[in-house]
Design a protein around this motif. Structure first.
Motif, PDB file in Angstrom:
ATOM      1  N   ASP A   1       0.858  -1.185   0.000  1.00 10.78           N
ATOM      2  CA  ASP A   1       0.000   0.000   0.000  1.00 10.78           C
ATOM      3  C   ASP A   1       0.893   1.233   0.000  1.00 10.78           C
ATOM      4  O   ASP A   1       1.705   1.422   0.912  1.00 10.78           O
ATOM      5  CB  ASP A   1      -0.921  -0.005   1.225  1.00 10.78           C
TER       6      ASP A   1
ATOM      7  N   VAL B   1       0.339   3.686   3.435  1.00 12.46           N
ATOM      8  CA  VAL B   1       0.886   3.265   4.734  1.00 12.46           C
ATOM      9  C   VAL B   1       2.314   2.756   4.601  1.00 12.46           C
ATOM     10  O   VAL B   1       2.992   2.514   5.598  1.00 12.46           O
ATOM     11  CB  VAL B   1      -0.005   2.193   5.395  1.00 12.46           C
TER      12      VAL B   1
ATOM     13  N   LYS C   1       3.435  -0.164   3.588  1.00 10.99           N
ATOM     14  CA  LYS C   1       3.587  -1.522   4.096  1.00 10.99           C
ATOM     15  C   LYS C   1       2.933  -2.503   3.131  1.00 10.99           C
ATOM     16  O   LYS C   1       2.010  -2.140   2.392  1.00 10.99           O
ATOM     17  CB  LYS C   1       2.932  -1.670   5.477  1.00 10.99           C
TER      18      LYS C   1
ATOM     19  N   LEU D   1       0.464  -5.371   2.937  1.00  7.88           N
ATOM     20  CA  LEU D   1      -0.646  -5.867   3.746  1.00  7.88           C
ATOM     21  C   LEU D   1      -1.341  -7.019   3.024  1.00  7.88           C
ATOM     22  O   LEU D   1      -1.286  -7.122   1.786  1.00  7.88           O
ATOM     23  CB  LEU D   1      -1.645  -4.742   4.015  1.00  7.88           C
TER      24      LEU D   1
ATOM     25  N   GLN E   1      -8.338  -6.160  -0.547  1.00  8.24           N
ATOM     26  CA  GLN E   1      -7.450  -5.718   0.538  1.00  8.24           C
ATOM     27  C   GLN E   1      -8.155  -4.639   1.346  1.00  8.24           C
ATOM     28  O   GLN E   1      -8.667  -3.667   0.785  1.00  8.24           O
ATOM     29  CB  GLN E   1      -6.137  -5.167  -0.026  1.00  8.24           C
ATOM     30  N   THR E   2      -8.174  -4.814   2.661  1.00  9.41           N
ATOM     31  CA  THR E   2      -8.783  -3.828   3.557  1.00  9.41           C
ATOM     32  C   THR E   2      -7.706  -3.208   4.435  1.00  9.41           C
ATOM     33  O   THR E   2      -7.009  -3.921   5.173  1.00  9.41           O
ATOM     34  CB  THR E   2      -9.860  -4.483   4.435  1.00  9.41           C
ATOM     35  N   VAL E   3      -7.577  -1.895   4.337  1.00 11.79           N
ATOM     36  CA  VAL E   3      -6.610  -1.163   5.153  1.00 11.79           C
ATOM     37  C   VAL E   3      -7.394  -0.470   6.272  1.00 11.79           C
ATOM     38  O   VAL E   3      -8.212   0.406   6.003  1.00 11.79           O
ATOM     39  CB  VAL E   3      -5.839  -0.117   4.327  1.00 11.79           C
TER      40      VAL E   3
ATOM     41  N   THR F   1      -5.544   4.181   9.773  1.00 10.49           N
ATOM     42  CA  THR F   1      -4.131   4.200  10.159  1.00 10.49           C
ATOM     43  C   THR F   1      -3.625   5.633  10.185  1.00 10.49           C
ATOM     44  O   THR F   1      -3.878   6.408   9.254  1.00 10.49           O
ATOM     45  CB  THR F   1      -3.287   3.375   9.160  1.00 10.49           C
TER      46      THR F   1
ATOM     47  N   GLU G   1      -7.726   5.148   5.414  1.00  5.02           N
ATOM     48  CA  GLU G   1      -8.280   3.800   5.342  1.00  5.02           C
ATOM     49  C   GLU G   1      -8.739   3.550   3.910  1.00  5.02           C
ATOM     50  O   GLU G   1      -9.022   4.503   3.166  1.00  5.02           O
ATOM     51  CB  GLU G   1      -9.454   3.628   6.309  1.00  5.02           C
TER      52      GLU G   1
ATOM     53  N   THR H   1     -10.398   0.313   0.961  1.00  4.14           N
ATOM     54  CA  THR H   1     -10.718  -1.036   0.500  1.00  4.14           C
ATOM     55  C   THR H   1     -10.331  -1.106  -0.968  1.00  4.14           C
ATOM     56  O   THR H   1     -10.846  -0.343  -1.794  1.00  4.14           O
ATOM     57  CB  THR H   1     -12.217  -1.350   0.662  1.00  4.14           C
TER      58      THR H   1
END
Length: 338
Positions: free
Chosen positions: A172, A175, A177, A179, A199-201, A204, A231, A233
């Motif tokens: 991502d 962020v 990172k 994930l 993918q759900t973030v 953050t 955040e 999706t």
């Protein structure tokens, strides 16, 4: 004569099995590589979006939150052929991505970024050591990664060849990172079978920054320290043979939070346009045709070769039995003396 025919069948069977192995073990790995000279553009679009836009005001720009915007994102990916990691037959390549999101009404930039990283040409994952990895979320503020550290780990642009029905890790860019991105079933996109991944973030904290108080409900305060939260999706449809992303959409939200107040500075969904999806389908179908020779044909050759080998063995055994029967001594009739 039948013995010669049997050995010819056996030879054809062995050749078919060997040819299948050569295609699968040698030719396929040479073909199933992401290219060095990639040059692709993808376009996304969204309506009814809330976003923070910097409006020119003389020599400066004033932040302004606008609602119900029509936004277009343009992402261009090119290969860095001059990078030291890149060799003609090497297993590593370097891709550079430039992206920009603009307001369709006045062309003002909502956000933009530039990044570069080294990729494994088989799996599509970021690899190290890498001298040519960086990201630049603010113009002129480039963050360069250390050679021995993965700055942008996981999958970034595509999935592996022969993508499996399982979860992967997708980087991502907000962020910073990798994930989990979860397998969520099969769907057809314009008649092309794909795997769906989601993918759900979770919300953050990205950073803390000083912002005008007017952005967080405090118009009488010149500057307020606020946290920027994000955040999203992300949904991707992937062609499994090539690992290419065929379609995608991202429902994202960013908000400033300060003193119990929160203000959305981005809230909406961007999805790849029909034109981009159609181009992706066409490219994937062309690549599937090339890879078919290296994936399906070997299996056919193994099956045909196995059948020919078994048939030749049966013929050899039957031929051996026939010779044994014909060589048995003939019975003799004993004449008794009169």
């Amino acid at each position: 004569m039948r013995r010669y025919v049997t050995f010819i069948i056996l030879g054809l069977g062995v050749f078919a099995v060997a040819a299948g192995l050569a295609l699968r073990l040698y030719a396929y790995p040479q073909l199933a590589k992401i290219p060095h000279n990639v040059n692709e553009v993808s376009v996304g679009h969204g309506e009814g979006i809330t976003a923070l836009v910097y409006v020119p005001d003389g020599d400066t720009a004033m932040p302004e939150i606008r609602e119900n915007l029509s936004l277009t994102s343009t992402t261009k990916v090119t290969g860095n052929l001059r990078a030291e990691e890149v060799t003609e037959d090497g297993d590593v390549t370097v891709w550079v991505e430039a992206s920009e999101v603009v307001d369709d009404d006045d062309g003002l930039t909502v956000n933009g970024s530039l990044r570069s990283l080294c990729l494994d040409r088989y799996s599509g994952e970021a690899v190290m050591p890498c001298e040519n990895q960086f990201y630049e979320d603010v113009a002129g503020e480039r963050i360069v990664g250390e050679r021995g550290t993965l700055q942008q780990p996981g999958l970034n642009f595509k999935f592996p060849f022969a993508t499996e029905q399982r979860d992967y890790r997708w980087f991502d860019t907000s962020v910073k990172k990798a994930l989990p991105i979860k397998y969520s079933g099969e769907e057809e996109i314009r008649g092309l079978p794909t795997y769906k991944f989601v993918q759900t973030v979770p919300p953050t904290l990205l950073e803390e920054r000083d912002v005008p108080g007017s952005l967080v409900g405090q118009p009488d305060v010149p500057t307020v320290r606020a946290g920027l939260y994000y955040e999203a999706t992300r949904t991707l449809w992937v062609e499994p043979t090539t690992g290419a992303v065929i379609s995608g959409r991202e429902d994202g939200k960013q908000e400033l939070r300060a003193d119990g107040e929160s203000t959305a500075v981005f809230d909406g969904e961007l999805a790849l346009t029909d034109e981009t999806v159609a181009a992706n389908v066409e490219a994937a179908e062309e690549n599937i045709s090339s890879l078919w020779l290296m994936t399906v044909l070997p299996v056919i050759l193994w099956i045909v070769g196995g059948v020919l080998i078994v048939a030749s063995i049966v013929l050899l055994v039957m031929g051996g039995r026939g010779r044994h029967s014909s060589s048995a001594p003939a019975s003799t009739k004993v004449t008794e003396p009169v």
